[in-house]
Design an enzyme around this catalytic site. Structure first.
Site, short mmCIF file in Angstrom:
data_model
loop_
_atom_site.label_atom_id
_atom_site.label_comp_id
_atom_site.label_asym_id
_atom_site.label_seq_id
_atom_site.Cartn_x
_atom_site.Cartn_y
_atom_site.Cartn_z
CB ILE A 107 -0.95 -0.06 1.37
CG1 ILE A 107 -2.01 1.12 1.18
CG2 ILE A 107 -0.10 -0.02 2.71
CD1 ILE A 107 -3.12 1.01 1.95
CG ASP A 109 -0.61 5.85 4.71
OD1 ASP A 109 -1.64 6.62 4.23
OD2 ASP A 109 -0.65 5.40 5.77
CE LYS A 137 -4.20 3.77 4.43
NZ LYS A 137 -3.82 3.84 6.01
P1 IMP Z 1 3.72 5.03 3.65
O1 IMP Z 1 5.20 5.34 3.89
O2 IMP Z 1 3.07 6.21 4.53
O3 IMP Z 1 3.27 5.23 2.29
O4 IMP Z 1 3.50 3.51 4.24
C1 IMP Z 1 3.49 2.59 3.50
C2 IMP Z 1 3.78 1.42 4.56
O5 IMP Z 1 3.12 1.60 5.69
C3 IMP Z 1 3.06 0.33 3.71
O6 IMP Z 1 4.56 -0.44 3.16
C4 IMP Z 1 2.40 -0.46 4.69
O7 IMP Z 1 3.14 -1.66 5.22
C5 IMP Z 1 2.24 0.27 5.83
N1 IMP Z 1 0.85 0.91 6.03
C6 IMP Z 1 0.38 1.99 5.39
N2 IMP Z 1 -1.10 2.05 5.61
C7 IMP Z 1 -1.30 0.77 6.25
C8 IMP Z 1 -2.59 0.44 6.61
O8 IMP Z 1 -3.85 1.08 6.58
N3 IMP Z 1 -2.68 -0.78 7.14
C9 IMP Z 1 -1.45 -1.58 7.30
N4 IMP Z 1 -0.31 -1.11 6.91
C10 IMP Z 1 -0.20 0.23 6.33
#
Ligand code: IMP
Ligand code: MG
Length: 182
Positions: A107, A109, A137
């Site tokens: 994902i 995020d 997301k």
């Molecule tokens: P980012 O750096 O904010 O894009 O976060 C990405 C990482 O966070 C991904 O590799 C996921 O493992 C974890 N992550 C982000 N959102 C979620 C969620 O809603 N549920 C579970 N894991 C998440």
């Protein structure tokens, strides 16, 4: 970590966002798009442990061209729901040099994880960087990096299942669930 009864309660209280068959449709769409784009590029596919393990495991057999496979292990959340420091357990290495690289994650995020991976991979001299995420997301603000291949859009909620965990639990679910908002 959730104990057995906590994990069961979390699932019982959660909202099903996408059923397993919708998840499978999304994976097939991503595979078709990757097949159409990367078939002649002999990419090095890097799977981001541990969230991408389910997506990667289903995606790989749907790709119909020669590729190499390796993995990264980076976590941002630890066992907490809020974003935090990036922790590299297995960082990108020299085998990316000169390669077309496709990073696969569960994902996108805030995009900080993929952004950091892209920086490391490009610093090591990759020829081209692509990313595929099972889910993107909708966080309502711009992200430092966009994914080239996206399975499905998800609302700005904490989700689990299909590789994504809630406090370590339920990566094994075939569908996507969200924690109920109160
Ligand atoms: P980012 O750096 O904010 O894009 O976060 C990405 C990482 O966070 C991904 O590799 C996921 O493992 C974890 N992550 C982000 N959102 C979620 C969620 O809603 N549920 C579970 N894991 C998440
Ligand atoms: Mg992750």
């Amino acid at each position: 970590m959730l104990n057995d009864s906590q994990a069961r309660t979390v699932l019982a209280d959660a909202e099903l966002l996408f059923a397993a068959d919708e998840v499978q449709h999304a994976v097939r769409r991503v595979a078709q798009a990757i097949n159409a784009t990367l078939a002649d590029q002999h990419p090095l596919l890097l799977s981001v442990m541990g969230g991408a393990v389910v997506f990667t495991g289903q995606l790989l057999p749907m790709l119909d061209f020669p590729l190499d496979f390796d993995y990264l292990h980076v976590s941002r959340y630890g066992n907490d729901k809020r974003g935090g420091e990036l922790h590299w357990k297995v960082a990108p290495r020299e085998n990316v040099t000169g390669r077309v690289v496709l990073v696969v994650d569960d994902i996108l995020d805030e995009g900080e994880t993929m952004h950091a991976i892209k920086q490391r991979v490009m610093e090591l001299g990759a020829a081209k960087f692509y990313s595929a995420v099972f889910a993107d997301k909708n966080i309502g603000k711009s992200k430092p990096v966009h994914a080239d291949f996206i399975g499905m859009e998800l609302p700005n909620r904490f989700v689990f299942g299909y590789g994504m965990d809630i406090h370590g639990a339920w990566r094994n679910l075939p569908a996507i669930y969200a924690v109920k908002e109160h």
